[in-house]
Design a protein around this motif. Structure first.
Motif, short mmCIF file in Angstrom:
data_model
loop_
_atom_site.label_atom_id
_atom_site.label_comp_id
_atom_site.label_asym_id
_atom_site.label_seq_id
_atom_site.Cartn_x
_atom_site.Cartn_y
_atom_site.Cartn_z
N GLN A 245 -18.12 11.42 -12.69
CA GLN A 245 -18.55 11.31 -11.29
C GLN A 245 -19.50 12.46 -10.95
N VAL A 246 -20.56 12.14 -10.19
CA VAL A 246 -21.44 13.19 -9.66
C VAL A 246 -21.56 12.96 -8.16
N ASP A 247 -21.16 13.91 -7.37
CA ASP A 247 -21.04 13.76 -5.91
C ASP A 247 -20.18 12.50 -5.63
N ASP A 248 -20.73 11.55 -4.85
CA ASP A 248 -19.91 10.36 -4.54
C ASP A 248 -20.16 9.21 -5.51
N ARG A 249 -21.07 9.39 -6.44
CA ARG A 249 -21.36 8.25 -7.32
C ARG A 249 -20.58 8.34 -8.63
N LYS A 250 -20.03 7.17 -8.98
CA LYS A 250 -19.37 7.08 -10.28
C LYS A 250 -20.44 6.98 -11.34
N ILE A 251 -20.21 7.57 -12.49
CA ILE A 251 -21.13 7.38 -13.62
C ILE A 251 -20.61 6.19 -14.42
N GLY A 252 -21.46 5.16 -14.56
CA GLY A 252 -21.05 3.93 -15.25
C GLY A 252 -19.84 3.33 -14.55
N ASP A 253 -18.77 3.06 -15.32
CA ASP A 253 -17.57 2.50 -14.67
C ASP A 253 -16.59 3.60 -14.25
N GLY A 254 -17.04 4.84 -14.29
CA GLY A 254 -16.18 5.93 -13.82
C GLY A 254 -15.14 6.35 -14.83
N LYS A 255 -15.30 5.84 -16.08
CA LYS A 255 -14.34 6.22 -17.14
C LYS A 255 -15.10 6.85 -18.30
N VAL A 256 -14.37 7.57 -19.13
CA VAL A 256 -15.01 8.18 -20.30
C VAL A 256 -15.52 7.06 -21.22
N GLY A 257 -16.82 7.12 -21.58
CA GLY A 257 -17.42 6.01 -22.32
C GLY A 257 -17.37 6.19 -23.84
N GLU A 258 -17.69 5.10 -24.53
CA GLU A 258 -17.63 5.08 -26.00
C GLU A 258 -18.62 6.04 -26.64
N CYS A 259 -19.84 6.13 -26.06
CA CYS A 259 -20.86 7.02 -26.66
C CYS A 259 -20.39 8.47 -26.59
N THR A 260 -19.84 8.84 -25.45
CA THR A 260 -19.35 10.22 -25.29
C THR A 260 -18.22 10.47 -26.29
N ARG A 261 -17.34 9.48 -26.46
CA ARG A 261 -16.25 9.65 -27.44
C ARG A 261 -16.82 9.82 -28.85
N THR A 262 -17.86 9.05 -29.16
CA THR A 262 -18.48 9.17 -30.48
C THR A 262 -19.04 10.59 -30.68
N ILE A 263 -19.72 11.11 -29.65
CA ILE A 263 -20.29 12.46 -29.75
C ILE A 263 -19.16 13.49 -29.96
N ILE A 264 -18.09 13.34 -29.19
CA ILE A 264 -16.96 14.28 -29.32
C ILE A 264 -16.41 14.23 -30.75
N MET A 265 -16.28 13.01 -31.30
CA MET A 265 -15.75 12.85 -32.66
C MET A 265 -16.68 13.46 -33.71
N ARG A 266 -17.98 13.16 -33.57
CA ARG A 266 -18.96 13.72 -34.52
C ARG A 266 -18.92 15.24 -34.50
N PHE A 267 -18.81 15.80 -33.31
CA PHE A 267 -18.80 17.26 -33.18
C PHE A 267 -17.53 17.83 -33.81
N GLN A 268 -16.40 17.15 -33.57
CA GLN A 268 -15.13 17.62 -34.14
C GLN A 268 -15.21 17.59 -35.67
N ASP A 269 -15.74 16.50 -36.23
CA ASP A 269 -15.87 16.41 -37.69
C ASP A 269 -16.75 17.54 -38.21
N TYR A 270 -17.82 17.81 -37.48
CA TYR A 270 -18.76 18.85 -37.91
C TYR A 270 -18.08 20.22 -37.93
N ILE A 271 -17.35 20.54 -36.87
CA ILE A 271 -16.72 21.87 -36.86
C ILE A 271 -15.56 21.95 -37.84
N ASP A 272 -14.89 20.82 -38.08
CA ASP A 272 -13.79 20.84 -39.06
C ASP A 272 -14.30 21.24 -40.43
N SER A 273 -15.53 20.82 -40.73
CA SER A 273 -16.05 21.10 -42.07
C SER A 273 -17.03 22.28 -42.06
N TYR A 274 -17.09 23.02 -40.96
CA TYR A 274 -18.08 24.11 -40.87
C TYR A 274 -17.70 25.29 -41.74
#
Ligand SMILES: Cc1ncc(COP(=O)(O)O)c(C=O)c1O
Length: 274
Positions: A245-274
């Protein structure tokens, strides 16, 4: 807070870690810094942080008299002595004594190893709300120690029940006080190119996202928040935080989206093997 510091080439602990009151960083806020962290016993992308620190120093006409190797060697001494699981490393360069014969002829280099802040898990799982505020940081590409505006807005942020501020300026979306900001549209990750700090996390995400997404670094119009599918913010300390959410507007459907989850996962994999 437990911390170990390197000040004027000496290692100082506890309340001994202090600087003289005539320092230009204190008296005139004339100072730059950077903030790196450890993963798996290694300083994460430390050369990127030091390179940005050098660019910030040059932006204030400050000379850094230490090589990357000297910085890293001393940083590791601090981190080893701190001996905590999640260590952060603050690099600081101030204008030095206010009464120096030539301005900035004795810049003061400081490093502080400290425990990283922890963020509650709901921030990552449920996402957060941001509130916009019309502001652009002075010298946006320079990481100065001046976070006055962000601190001044704390009471307003609390009143609006916002997790953080999103700086917007003349119709463009910029960044948060301590994080970069991305929107997602389809398979595009879009983030501001100009008048923001170029985050190290932002750069790592560009690389990690390359196979699944197109990255667009460009001006982001405020109206694009209305049509974004998802949004997230990135920084060294928070990694990736979904924004729902930004101010009164929901972003997309107002829930955490699949693309963001993918980024979080990719980042986690990257730091796990850093
Ligand atoms: C103004 C600003 N933008 C963005 C960031 C994110 O940068 P990084 O990913 O290097 O932590 C920071 C980090 O402190 C910041 O202060």
């Amino acid at each position: 807070m437990k911390q170990v510091a390197f000040v004027d080439s000496k290692i100082l602990r506890g309340s001994d870690a202090c600087i003289p009151v005539d320092d230009l960083g204190l008296q005139r806020a004339y100072a730059v810094f950077d903030y790196a962290r450890m993963y798996n016993g290694r300083l994460f992308h430390i050369h990127d942080h030091i390179a940005r620190f050098r660019r910030s120093a040059a932006g204030l006409h400050l000379e850094l008299d230490y090589t990357d190797e000297e910085i890293i060697r001393n940083a590791m001494i601090l981190v080893d002595e701190l001996n905590v699981e999640n260590a952060g490393l603050r690099l600081l360069l101030t204008g030095g004594p206010a009464h120096g014969s030539t301005l900035f002829d004795q810049p003061r280099f400081i490093m502080i190893a400290e425990q990283l802040p922890e963020y509650p898990s709901h921030v990552f799982q449920k996402g957060v709300k941001l509130m916009t505020y019309e502001f652009q940081r002075d010298l946006p590409h320079v990481k100065t120690t001046n976070y006055m505006n962000a601190f001044r807005l704390e009471p307003l942020k609390r009143e609006k029940k916002a997790y953080d501020i999103l700086y917007v300026w003349q119709g463009k979306v910029l960044e948060c006080p301590r994080d970069n900001f991305f929107i997602v549209r389809g398979n595009k990750l879009i983030t501001a190119k100009d008048n923001v700090l170029h985050g190290v996390t932002r750069k790592v995400i560009f690389e990690l996202a390359r196979d699944d997404f197109t990255v667009e670094e460009r001006d982001v119009a405020v109206e694009e928040l209305d049509v974004a599918d998802e949004a997230f913010l990135t920084s060294t300390t928070k990694q990736t935080v979904p924004v729902v959410q930004v101010d009164d507007r929901k972003i997309g459907d107002g829930k955490v989206g699949e693309c963001t989850r993918t980024i979080i996962m990719r980042f986690q994999d990257y730091i796990d093997s850093y």
